[in-house]
Design a protein around this motif. Structure first.
Motif, mmCIF file in Angstrom:
data_model
loop_
_atom_site.group_PDB
_atom_site.id
_atom_site.type_symbol
_atom_site.label_atom_id
_atom_site.label_comp_id
_atom_site.label_asym_id
_atom_site.label_seq_id
_atom_site.Cartn_x
_atom_site.Cartn_y
_atom_site.Cartn_z
ATOM 1 N N ARG A 185 0.851 -1.191 0.000
ATOM 2 C CA ARG A 185 0.000 0.000 0.000
ATOM 3 C C ARG A 185 0.889 1.245 0.000
ATOM 4 O O ARG A 185 2.031 1.207 0.480
ATOM 5 C CB ARG A 185 -0.891 -0.009 1.225
ATOM 6 C CG ARG A 185 -2.047 0.981 1.146
ATOM 7 C CD ARG A 185 -3.148 0.627 2.112
ATOM 8 N NE ARG A 185 -4.352 1.432 1.861
ATOM 9 C CZ ARG A 185 -5.535 1.141 2.370
ATOM 10 N NH1 ARG A 185 -5.691 0.083 3.127
ATOM 11 N NH2 ARG A 185 -6.576 1.910 2.091
ATOM 12 N N THR A 186 0.394 2.349 -0.521
ATOM 13 C CA THR A 186 1.189 3.561 -0.588
ATOM 14 C C THR A 186 0.317 4.786 -0.350
ATOM 15 O O THR A 186 -0.917 4.698 -0.327
ATOM 16 C CB THR A 186 1.926 3.658 -1.941
ATOM 17 O OG1 THR A 186 2.902 4.695 -1.885
ATOM 18 C CG2 THR A 186 0.945 3.931 -3.077
ATOM 19 N N PRO A 208 -9.834 9.499 -8.213
ATOM 20 C CA PRO A 208 -9.907 10.782 -7.510
ATOM 21 C C PRO A 208 -11.066 10.940 -6.546
ATOM 22 O O PRO A 208 -11.023 11.785 -5.657
ATOM 23 C CB PRO A 208 -10.004 11.788 -8.652
ATOM 24 C CG PRO A 208 -10.584 11.023 -9.798
ATOM 25 C CD PRO A 208 -10.043 9.634 -9.666
ATOM 26 N N GLU A 209 -12.118 10.136 -6.661
ATOM 27 C CA GLU A 209 -13.283 10.319 -5.799
ATOM 28 C C GLU A 209 -13.976 8.986 -5.570
ATOM 29 O O GLU A 209 -13.812 8.040 -6.353
ATOM 30 C CB GLU A 209 -14.259 11.307 -6.431
ATOM 31 C CG GLU A 209 -14.750 10.895 -7.801
ATOM 32 C CD GLU A 209 -15.602 11.964 -8.473
ATOM 33 O OE1 GLU A 209 -16.306 11.620 -9.430
ATOM 34 O OE2 GLU A 209 -15.546 13.126 -8.031
ATOM 35 N N PRO A 210 -14.739 8.868 -4.463
ATOM 36 C CA PRO A 210 -15.464 7.621 -4.196
ATOM 37 C C PRO A 210 -16.369 7.239 -5.356
ATOM 38 O O PRO A 210 -17.013 8.087 -5.977
ATOM 39 C CB PRO A 210 -16.276 7.960 -2.939
ATOM 40 C CG PRO A 210 -15.503 9.056 -2.277
ATOM 41 C CD PRO A 210 -14.912 9.857 -3.390
ATOM 42 N N CYS A 236 -8.284 1.695 -6.106
ATOM 43 C CA CYS A 236 -9.719 1.403 -6.115
ATOM 44 C C CYS A 236 -10.349 1.932 -4.835
ATOM 45 O O CYS A 236 -9.662 2.172 -3.836
ATOM 46 C CB CYS A 236 -9.987 -0.101 -6.266
ATOM 47 S SG CYS A 236 -9.568 -1.080 -4.804
ATOM 48 N N TRP A 237 -11.662 2.124 -4.875
ATOM 49 C CA TRP A 237 -12.440 2.470 -3.688
ATOM 50 C C TRP A 237 -13.208 1.241 -3.232
ATOM 51 O O TRP A 237 -13.768 0.513 -4.046
ATOM 52 C CB TRP A 237 -13.421 3.590 -3.999
ATOM 53 C CG TRP A 237 -12.778 4.928 -4.174
ATOM 54 C CD1 TRP A 237 -12.316 5.480 -5.328
ATOM 55 C CD2 TRP A 237 -12.530 5.885 -3.144
ATOM 56 N NE1 TRP A 237 -11.782 6.727 -5.104
ATOM 57 C CE2 TRP A 237 -11.906 7.010 -3.752
ATOM 58 C CE3 TRP A 237 -12.758 5.928 -1.762
ATOM 59 C CZ2 TRP A 237 -11.520 8.133 -3.038
ATOM 60 C CZ3 TRP A 237 -12.384 7.055 -1.052
ATOM 61 C CH2 TRP A 237 -11.769 8.137 -1.682
ATOM 62 N N HIS A 241 -14.650 1.815 3.579
ATOM 63 C CA HIS A 241 -13.423 2.536 3.901
ATOM 64 C C HIS A 241 -13.468 3.961 3.347
ATOM 65 O O HIS A 241 -13.870 4.186 2.195
ATOM 66 C CB HIS A 241 -12.222 1.779 3.340
ATOM 67 C CG HIS A 241 -12.152 0.353 3.794
ATOM 68 N ND1 HIS A 241 -11.919 0.011 5.108
ATOM 69 C CD2 HIS A 241 -12.308 -0.823 3.126
ATOM 70 C CE1 HIS A 241 -11.919 -1.311 5.227
ATOM 71 N NE2 HIS A 241 -12.164 -1.835 4.035
ATOM 72 N N PRO A 242 -13.015 4.932 4.147
ATOM 73 C CA PRO A 242 -13.106 6.336 3.721
ATOM 74 C C PRO A 242 -12.003 6.749 2.755
ATOM 75 O O PRO A 242 -12.097 7.814 2.143
ATOM 76 C CB PRO A 242 -12.975 7.100 5.041
ATOM 77 C CG PRO A 242 -12.142 6.204 5.912
ATOM 78 C CD PRO A 242 -12.529 4.804 5.537
ATOM 79 N N ASP A 243 -10.960 5.914 2.627
ATOM 80 C CA ASP A 243 -9.836 6.243 1.742
ATOM 81 C C ASP A 243 -9.681 5.158 0.679
ATOM 82 O O ASP A 243 -10.033 3.993 0.906
ATOM 83 C CB ASP A 243 -8.540 6.365 2.543
ATOM 84 C CG ASP A 243 -8.604 7.471 3.590
ATOM 85 O OD1 ASP A 243 -9.040 8.578 3.227
ATOM 86 O OD2 ASP A 243 -8.251 7.207 4.754
#
Length: 368
Positions: A185-186, A208-210, A236-237, A241-243
């Motif tokens: 992960r990064t 860039p966005e959910p 990926c979203w 998870h919020p991130d």
């Protein structure tokens, strides 16, 4: 019921076959390997209650303190001889190595490199240092990987999995030198540079966005400072998870980075088993780094034993004695741990063995 002298002797004899060391020192290893699964805490007086010696418990506790202080007790001498045959007979198609850091003892943390196996991780090598928060350095991470590689380099694929603490370029270079693959992960703020382009962008811009669809790029260079590559990245979203999940990786052609990363989360049950949900490493009062590292070594031996015992119990259709008869509710560690305590309670001998089948099929776990 406390363990018997016959139980201690059996464990001691087996350790003497595996490890070339002073039998008197290995007798303490045997004492601890039995006492740790039975004790209510890892404080020396509590462990002494489960160690059979014809002396006062206070003297046994003092013997344990001297054991933790003994600089002759090392990973290379006392643990590597145990995991080498275990890894060789396991013979997996892919070895997923999971690296992570956890708080242990009094204001210390352990950097642990472990092997993913059936929703659990088996500790292979570790580094203990002061500090409960923050990241370990890249140099320490590289040194740990190199130490393991000196004893473990199978012909099969090896894939290291880690969170954003382990995405450093030094680590990636070392893994490539060892011909090991990886997926880590990064951070979303780190820049990546597509092939043939001088202008990069934050890796977080992949998604860039959910709700944005997953995306991956191959043959990119990683970070503005190093521009290391070629590597690949993925984003990926995933709810809730919020991130976003952002990975930097180097995998064989055609491998799905998201699916490959799944065993990374198996390290959390390992830490829980060693701490509050198992052997209660968090109850140790040891404050010296090296002494805490030696305690962790014996905990790792006891943990491997319980996992191997759990697999054997399930394979022999004996798990009903310690688990629900109509469904499985215990992990392989908890199954082995409960079987061990049951056998000790009945006065039975439980030989220590460290052997795991590669073709073992774990029944589905159902939570109550």
């Amino acid at each position: 019921m406390p363990p018997t002298l016959e139980e201690r002797q059996k464990v001691h004899e087996q350790l003497c076959q595996w490890i070339e060391d002073d039998p008197r020192r290995l007798a303490v290893f045997a004492d601890l390997a039995i006492a740790i699964p039975l004790s209510r805490s890892l404080q020396s007086p509590d462990l002494a209650e489960h160690i059979i010696r014809d002396v006062q418990d206070q003297s046994i506790a003092q013997m344990l303190r001297r054991f933790y202080m003994n600089e002759a007790i090392t990973w290379e001498i006392h643990y590597a001889p145990l995991i080498q045959p275990l890894l060789q007979q396991l013979d997996l198609d892919v070895y997923y190595l999971v690296v992570d850091t956890t708080d242990i003892g009094q204001n210390h943390r352990a950097l642990v490199l472990s092997l993913a196996y059936h929703k659990r991780c088996l500790p292979l090598i570790w580094h203990v240092e002061p500090g409960s928060k923050g990241h370990t350095t890249e140099d320490i991470q590289v040194e740990l990987i190199k130490r393991l590689y000196a004893y473990f380099h199978p012909n099969q694929l090896v894939i290291l999995l880690g969170d954003s603490e382990f995405d450093g370029v030094k680590v990636q270079r070392q893994l490539k030198l060892q011909d090991w693959y990886y997926a880590c992960r990064t951070s979303s703020s780190l820049y990546v540079y597509p092939e043939g382009e001088d202008i990069g962008f934050p890796i977080g811009d992949l998604v860039p966005e959910p709700g944005a669809p997953s995306r991956q790029l191959e043959n990119i260079e990683f970070t503005t400072e190093h521009q290391y590559g070629p590597v690949s990245c993925f984003g990926c979203w995933e709810e809730p998870h919020p991130d976003p999940l952002l990975l930097v990786y180097h995998l064989p052609p055609g491998w799905d980075p998201r699916q490959t990363y799944d065993p990374r989360f198996w390290t959390e049950p390992l830490f829980g088993d060693c701490k509050e949900h198992g052997f209660r490493l968090n109850t140790s009062r040891l404050r010296h780094t090296d002494r805490l590292g030696r305690l962790f070594l014996v905990i790792a031996i006891a943990y491997l034993w319980m996992v191997c015992l759990g697999v054997e119990t399930i394979c022999r259709d004996l798990a009903d004695w310690v688990d629900r008869s109509n469904r499985r509710t215990l992990s392989i560690f908890k199954t082995g741990w409960r079987w061990f305590k049951r056998q000790i309670k009945l006065g039975c001998i439980v030989p220590i063995h460290l052997s795991l089948p590669s073709d073992f099929t774990l029944p589905a776990l159902e939570y109550l």
